[in-house]
Design an enzyme around this catalytic site. Structure first.
Site, PDB file in Angstrom:
ATOM      1  N   GLU A   1       0.853  -1.195   0.000  1.00 18.52           N
ATOM      2  CA  GLU A   1       0.000   0.000   0.000  1.00 18.52           C
ATOM      3  C   GLU A   1       0.884   1.239   0.000  1.00 18.52           C
ATOM      4  O   GLU A   1       1.778   1.373   0.825  1.00 18.52           O
ATOM      5  CB  GLU A   1      -0.931  -0.008   1.227  1.00 18.52           C
ATOM      6  CG  GLU A   1      -1.733   1.268   1.436  1.00 18.52           C
ATOM      7  CD  GLU A   1      -2.569   1.712   0.230  1.00 18.52           C
ATOM      8  OE1 GLU A   1      -3.376   0.903  -0.247  1.00 18.52           O
ATOM      9  OE2 GLU A   1      -2.392   2.862  -0.225  1.00 18.52           O
TER      10      GLU A   1
ATOM     11  N   GLY B   1      -7.733   2.297   2.090  1.00 18.22           N
ATOM     12  CA  GLY B   1      -7.999   2.871   0.770  1.00 18.22           C
ATOM     13  C   GLY B   1      -8.992   4.014   0.800  1.00 18.22           C
ATOM     14  O   GLY B   1      -9.148   4.715   1.805  1.00 18.22           O
TER      15      GLY B   1
ATOM     16  N   CYS C   1     -12.274   3.952   0.706  1.00 12.99           N
ATOM     17  CA  CYS C   1     -13.483   3.751   1.510  1.00 12.99           C
ATOM     18  C   CYS C   1     -13.292   4.223   2.953  1.00 12.99           C
ATOM     19  O   CYS C   1     -14.068   5.030   3.465  1.00 12.99           O
ATOM     20  CB  CYS C   1     -13.860   2.276   1.470  1.00 12.99           C
ATOM     21  SG  CYS C   1     -15.281   1.880   2.476  1.00 12.99           S
TER      22      CYS C   1
ATOM     23  N   LYS D   1     -20.084   8.841   5.925  1.00 16.32           N
ATOM     24  CA  LYS D   1     -21.183   8.396   6.799  1.00 16.32           C
ATOM     25  C   LYS D   1     -21.077   9.011   8.186  1.00 16.32           C
ATOM     26  O   LYS D   1     -22.097   9.250   8.851  1.00 16.32           O
ATOM     27  CB  LYS D   1     -21.226   6.864   6.888  1.00 16.32           C
ATOM     28  CG  LYS D   1     -22.144   6.249   5.851  1.00 16.32           C
ATOM     29  CD  LYS D   1     -21.589   6.282   4.467  1.00 16.32           C
ATOM     30  CE  LYS D   1     -22.275   6.992   3.393  1.00 16.32           C
ATOM     31  NZ  LYS D   1     -21.557   6.999   2.115  1.00 16.32           N
TER      32      LYS D   1
ATOM     33  N   VAL E   1     -24.277  10.251  -6.606  1.00 15.90           N
ATOM     34  CA  VAL E   1     -24.513   9.778  -5.230  1.00 15.90           C
ATOM     35  C   VAL E   1     -23.603  10.487  -4.229  1.00 15.90           C
ATOM     36  O   VAL E   1     -24.059  10.979  -3.193  1.00 15.90           O
ATOM     37  CB  VAL E   1     -24.319   8.247  -5.166  1.00 15.90           C
ATOM     38  CG1 VAL E   1     -24.406   7.755  -3.735  1.00 15.90           C
ATOM     39  CG2 VAL E   1     -25.346   7.546  -6.036  1.00 15.90           C
TER      40      VAL E   1
ATOM     41  N   GLU F   1     -25.333  20.478 -11.841  1.00 15.81           N
ATOM     42  CA  GLU F   1     -25.277  19.208 -12.581  1.00 15.81           C
ATOM     43  C   GLU F   1     -25.558  19.498 -14.053  1.00 15.81           C
ATOM     44  O   GLU F   1     -26.557  20.144 -14.378  1.00 15.81           O
ATOM     45  CB  GLU F   1     -26.320  18.237 -12.005  1.00 15.81           C
ATOM     46  CG  GLU F   1     -26.578  17.001 -12.828  1.00 15.81           C
ATOM     47  CD  GLU F   1     -25.348  16.132 -13.069  1.00 15.81           C
ATOM     48  OE1 GLU F   1     -24.796  15.614 -12.095  1.00 15.81           O
ATOM     49  OE2 GLU F   1     -24.935  16.002 -14.242  1.00 15.81           O
TER      50      GLU F   1
ATOM     51  N   ARG G   1     -15.330   9.091 -10.756  1.00 10.07           N
ATOM     52  CA  ARG G   1     -14.000   8.605 -10.392  1.00 10.07           C
ATOM     53  C   ARG G   1     -13.381   7.864 -11.574  1.00 10.07           C
ATOM     54  O   ARG G   1     -14.096   7.328 -12.413  1.00 10.07           O
ATOM     55  CB  ARG G   1     -14.107   7.673  -9.176  1.00 10.07           C
ATOM     56  CG  ARG G   1     -14.666   8.417  -7.963  1.00 10.07           C
ATOM     57  CD  ARG G   1     -14.735   7.529  -6.739  1.00 10.07           C
ATOM     58  NE  ARG G   1     -13.452   7.032  -6.303  1.00 10.07           N
ATOM     59  CZ  ARG G   1     -12.575   7.732  -5.574  1.00 10.07           C
ATOM     60  NH1 ARG G   1     -12.846   8.962  -5.195  1.00 10.07           N
ATOM     61  NH2 ARG G   1     -11.413   7.198  -5.216  1.00 10.07           N
TER      62      ARG G   1
ATOM     63  N   HIS H   1     -42.736  -6.205  14.924  1.00 13.75           N
ATOM     64  CA  HIS H   1     -43.530  -4.976  15.021  1.00 13.75           C
ATOM     65  C   HIS H   1     -43.163  -4.218  16.294  1.00 13.75           C
ATOM     66  O   HIS H   1     -43.020  -4.836  17.345  1.00 13.75           O
ATOM     67  CB  HIS H   1     -45.029  -5.323  15.060  1.00 13.75           C
ATOM     68  CG  HIS H   1     -45.894  -4.115  15.287  1.00 13.75           C
ATOM     69  ND1 HIS H   1     -46.195  -3.245  14.261  1.00 13.75           N
ATOM     70  CD2 HIS H   1     -46.487  -3.636  16.408  1.00 13.75           C
ATOM     71  CE1 HIS H   1     -46.954  -2.273  14.748  1.00 13.75           C
ATOM     72  NE2 HIS H   1     -47.146  -2.476  16.051  1.00 13.75           N
TER      73      HIS H   1
HETATM   74  C1  FAD Z   1     -16.990  10.186  -0.785  1.00 18.16           C
HETATM   75  C2  FAD Z   1     -17.175   8.727  -1.115  1.00 18.16           C
HETATM   76  C3  FAD Z   1     -18.157   8.009  -0.482  1.00 18.16           C
HETATM   77  C4  FAD Z   1     -18.318   6.658  -0.750  1.00 18.16           C
HETATM   78  N1  FAD Z   1     -19.292   5.986  -0.091  1.00 18.16           N
HETATM   79  C5  FAD Z   1     -19.446   4.672  -0.304  1.00 18.16           C
HETATM   80  C6  FAD Z   1     -20.409   3.928   0.429  1.00 18.16           C
HETATM   81  O1  FAD Z   1     -21.132   4.474   1.267  1.00 18.16           O
HETATM   82  N2  FAD Z   1     -20.516   2.606   0.195  1.00 18.16           N
HETATM   83  C7  FAD Z   1     -19.731   1.964  -0.741  1.00 18.16           C
HETATM   84  O2  FAD Z   1     -19.871   0.762  -0.902  1.00 18.16           O
HETATM   85  N3  FAD Z   1     -18.803   2.642  -1.450  1.00 18.16           N
HETATM   86  C8  FAD Z   1     -18.643   3.974  -1.260  1.00 18.16           C
HETATM   87  N4  FAD Z   1     -17.674   4.648  -1.946  1.00 18.16           N
HETATM   88  C9  FAD Z   1     -16.883   3.915  -2.956  1.00 18.16           C
HETATM   89  C10 FAD Z   1     -15.777   3.068  -2.291  1.00 18.16           C
HETATM   90  O3  FAD Z   1     -14.958   3.912  -1.511  1.00 18.16           O
HETATM   91  C11 FAD Z   1     -14.958   2.350  -3.350  1.00 18.16           C
HETATM   92  O4  FAD Z   1     -15.828   1.628  -4.194  1.00 18.16           O
HETATM   93  C12 FAD Z   1     -13.970   1.381  -2.714  1.00 18.16           C
HETATM   94  O5  FAD Z   1     -13.069   2.060  -1.870  1.00 18.16           O
HETATM   95  C13 FAD Z   1     -13.186   0.644  -3.792  1.00 18.16           C
HETATM   96  O6  FAD Z   1     -12.288  -0.230  -3.197  1.00 18.16           O
HETATM   97  P1  FAD Z   1     -10.959  -0.667  -3.953  1.00 18.16           P
HETATM   98  O7  FAD Z   1     -10.257  -1.611  -3.031  1.00 18.16           O
HETATM   99  O8  FAD Z   1     -11.265  -1.123  -5.318  1.00 18.16           O
HETATM  100  O9  FAD Z   1     -10.098   0.672  -4.145  1.00 18.16           O
HETATM  101  P2  FAD Z   1      -9.604   1.832  -3.125  1.00 18.16           P
HETATM  102  O10 FAD Z   1     -10.410   1.883  -1.901  1.00 18.16           O
HETATM  103  O11 FAD Z   1      -9.512   3.063  -3.958  1.00 18.16           O
HETATM  104  O12 FAD Z   1      -8.164   1.351  -2.720  1.00 18.16           O
HETATM  105  C14 FAD Z   1      -7.099   1.290  -3.628  1.00 18.16           C
HETATM  106  C15 FAD Z   1      -5.796   1.372  -2.847  1.00 18.16           C
HETATM  107  O13 FAD Z   1      -4.711   1.047  -3.726  1.00 18.16           O
HETATM  108  C16 FAD Z   1      -3.616   1.872  -3.387  1.00 18.16           C
HETATM  109  N5  FAD Z   1      -2.701   1.896  -4.539  1.00 18.16           N
HETATM  110  C17 FAD Z   1      -2.971   2.329  -5.799  1.00 18.16           C
HETATM  111  N6  FAD Z   1      -1.896   2.165  -6.582  1.00 18.16           N
HETATM  112  C18 FAD Z   1      -0.926   1.605  -5.800  1.00 18.16           C
HETATM  113  C19 FAD Z   1       0.405   1.185  -6.042  1.00 18.16           C
HETATM  114  N7  FAD Z   1       0.984   1.286  -7.242  1.00 18.16           N
HETATM  115  N8  FAD Z   1       1.116   0.675  -5.016  1.00 18.16           N
HETATM  116  C20 FAD Z   1       0.556   0.545  -3.787  1.00 18.16           C
HETATM  117  N9  FAD Z   1      -0.708   0.918  -3.502  1.00 18.16           N
HETATM  118  C21 FAD Z   1      -1.443   1.430  -4.504  1.00 18.16           C
HETATM  119  C22 FAD Z   1      -4.272   3.211  -3.079  1.00 18.16           C
HETATM  120  O14 FAD Z   1      -3.410   4.034  -2.324  1.00 18.16           O
HETATM  121  C23 FAD Z   1      -5.508   2.772  -2.325  1.00 18.16           C
HETATM  122  O15 FAD Z   1      -5.270   2.718  -0.925  1.00 18.16           O
HETATM  123  C24 FAD Z   1     -17.471   6.004  -1.693  1.00 18.16           C
HETATM  124  C25 FAD Z   1     -16.471   6.723  -2.342  1.00 18.16           C
HETATM  125  C26 FAD Z   1     -16.307   8.073  -2.059  1.00 18.16           C
HETATM  126  C27 FAD Z   1     -15.216   8.831  -2.741  1.00 18.16           C
END
Ligand code: FAD
Length: 457
Positions: A40, A46, A48, A57, A184, A204, A265, A436
């Site tokens: 990482e 990440g 989330c 939240k 969203v 929008e 995104r 209920h």
């Molecule tokens: C404001 C906001 C609110 C959200 N609310 C919700 C919600 O309520 N419910 C929900 O289900 N989803 C929600 N999401 C979406 C959710 O955050 C993402 O769908 C989820 O985090 C995706 O997970 P992931 O593991 O694919 O990627 P990420 O969480 O983006 O993690 C990817 C990780 O990879 C690391 N990385 C990237 N490249 C490298 C590299 N070369 N070497 C080492 N590390 C690396 C990054 O630093 C990061 O930590 C929200 C997103 C945002 C922005």
């Protein structure tokens, strides 16, 4: 084996990215007995945990508390005023994030996953470089996630603006906030900030906000957002962004203290490109097969990187399926079983197909419908705005999809998801004994409308 490979530290699985997709894959792979490394470059958890689901939240919970406080004045509670210490609220949000991210660090350790802090680069086939270290995996799983997408808008780059990567670092509550984008993430943050007292404007360019949602759900939430004081310009044309103001077509000007760009995104594809992985038809996301294998043998990809629903629980489910596939158990994550939630006031939660998609797919569709206006718990809570729609087909009563709008709708959808996953039908939902008084009774009532047997409708 190539020269030098002898010194390489070897793992069964190297996971790149410790967001939901990555950490869940790493933990499950370890549970399956594999020797696992995770890399990482930023923070465990990440998007989330650090700048997404969890901080948003927490903010929404603060907003809900304020909303309840305001409503309680009408019920008979009397206090002179309530004020917001925004810095303290953000401190509380940071505590929540810290608790959860430390929890993930603990779980990785507990499952004996080796953690590498740093940016992963691809050194050679299945060899990953982190700074001056090199490690080799029998399998590599990419879970590099996504980043905010910022569109080209005249003047934007020369202006101070936030994305969701920086929004949660705000120390002071702005008096006015303008959000470009009406999806969203935008409406959730708009809701939280508006009820906390910020004047929020959403701009929008599409003809409405929340276009991914059921039209009735969208209208219900939008009406409430307007009541919360949020101004919405849809079908907007942005001419230029200047410091503190946005110039729209037809001489409309929106002034702001803070600007958030929440226009979607984009996947982080650098490593995928370095590995020459095939991309999907959109050419944006990494192409995977049903078991999350990429075009490169022994390289898997999951989460926001591969598209589909860009949600944490989708990333987790895909990550688990991918490492199980490495272990020989091949199971696909069915997109129709992934719940989608919008944490507005009221919330929207849906699963599976909507009415139009179900009809287009050739199903003989039937709709069961009920609303919260006669639900005892909703009335007791003063949260009676909302409805339930179950989309099913006539032959076997199979549940094809559902939409719930209401307070805690995001909790209610889980019951429908469970029954749907177990291949239960609308009849099972109708025959379940719902406690209920609870909001969940709306599910039984709704299902029973199909058979003209709802008691309170
Ligand atoms: C404001 C906001 C609110 C959200 N609310 C919700 C919600 O309520 N419910 C929900 O289900 N989803 C929600 N999401 C979406 C959710 O955050 C993402 O769908 C989820 O985090 C995706 O997970 P992931 O593991 O694919 O990627 P990420 O969480 O983006 O993690 C990817 C990780 O990879 C690391 N990385 C990237 N490249 C490298 C590299 N070369 N070497 C080492 N590390 C690396 C990054 O630093 C990061 O930590 C929200 C997103 C945002 C922005």
């Amino acid at each position: 084996m190539k020269k030098g490979d002898g010194q390489l530290k070897k793992y069964d699985v190297i996971v790149i990215g410790a967001g939901p997709g990555g950490y869940a894959s790493a933990i499950r792979a370890a549970q399956l007995g594999k020797n696992v490394a995770i890399v990482e470059k930023d923070r465990t958890g990440g998007t989330c945990l650090n700048v997404g689901c969890i901080p948003s939240k927490a903010l929404l919970h603060f907003g809900k508390t304020m909303e309840t406080f305001k409503k309680s004045q009408q019920w008979g509670f009397k206090t002179s005023s309530i004020s917001v210490d925004f810095e303290q609220l953000m401190g509380q949000k940071n505590n929540v994030v810290k608790t959860l991210t430390s929890g993930i660090d603990f779980l990785l350790k507990k499952n004996k996953v080796t953690f590498y802090q740093g940016e992963a680069e691809i050194a050679d086939d299945l060899i990953v470089k982190i700074g001056d270290k090199k490690i080799k995996g029998s399998d590599i799983l990419l879970a590099t996630g996504s980043k905010p997408f910022v569109p080209k808008i005249k003047g934007l780059e020369a202006t101070d603006f936030m994305t969701t990567d920086t929004f949660f670092n705000m120390k002071n509550q702005p008096d006015t906030l303008c959000i470009i984008g009406g999806g969203v993430i935008s409406v959730e943050l708009a809701t939280a900030m508006a009820v906390l007292g910020t004047k929020v404007t959403i701009i929008e360019v599409a003809n409405d906000i929340l276009l991914t949602e059921d039209p009735e759900a969208r209208k219900t939430v939008k009406d409430q957002m307007i009541k919360q004081g949020i101004e919405i310009f849809s079908g907007a044309e942005i001419n230029e962004v200047k410091q503190g103001k946005i110039l729209l077509a037809r001489d409309k000007v929106v002034s702001f203290d803070a600007l958030l760009v929440a226009t979607g995104r984009k996947p982080v594809v650098k490593l995928a490109q370095d590995m020459n992985l095939a991309m999907d038809e959109s050419n944006r996301f990494v192409k995977v097969n049903h078991f999350y294998e990429t075009s490169h043998s022994h390289v898997y990809a999951v989460g926001d990187l591969i598209g589909g629903y860009q949600l944490a629980h989708a990333a987790i489910a895909e990550g688990i399926a991918a490492v199980q596939a490495m272990d020989g158990v091949k199971k696909h994550v069915n997109q129709t079983e992934i719940p989608r939630c919008v944490y507005t006031f009221p919330e929207i939660a849906s699963i599976g197909m909507d009415e139009t998609t179900a009809k287009e797919a050739g199903y003989d569709v039937q709709i069961s419908y009920s609303n919260l206006s006669s639900n005892g718990k909703a009335l007791a809570d003063d949260e009676a705005i909302g409805f339930l729609k179950i989309i099913s087909e006539k032959k076997y009563q199979e549940i094809l999809g559902a939409v719930v709008v209401g307070d805690n709708a995001t909790e209610l959808i889980g019951s429908i998801a469970g029954v749907k996953h177990a291949e239960g039908t609308v009849t099972e939902l109708a025959n379940t004994i719902w406690p209920h008084p609870t909001m969940s009774e709306i599910i039984g009532e709704g299902a029973n409308t199909l058979y003209d047997q709802a008691i309170h409708m």
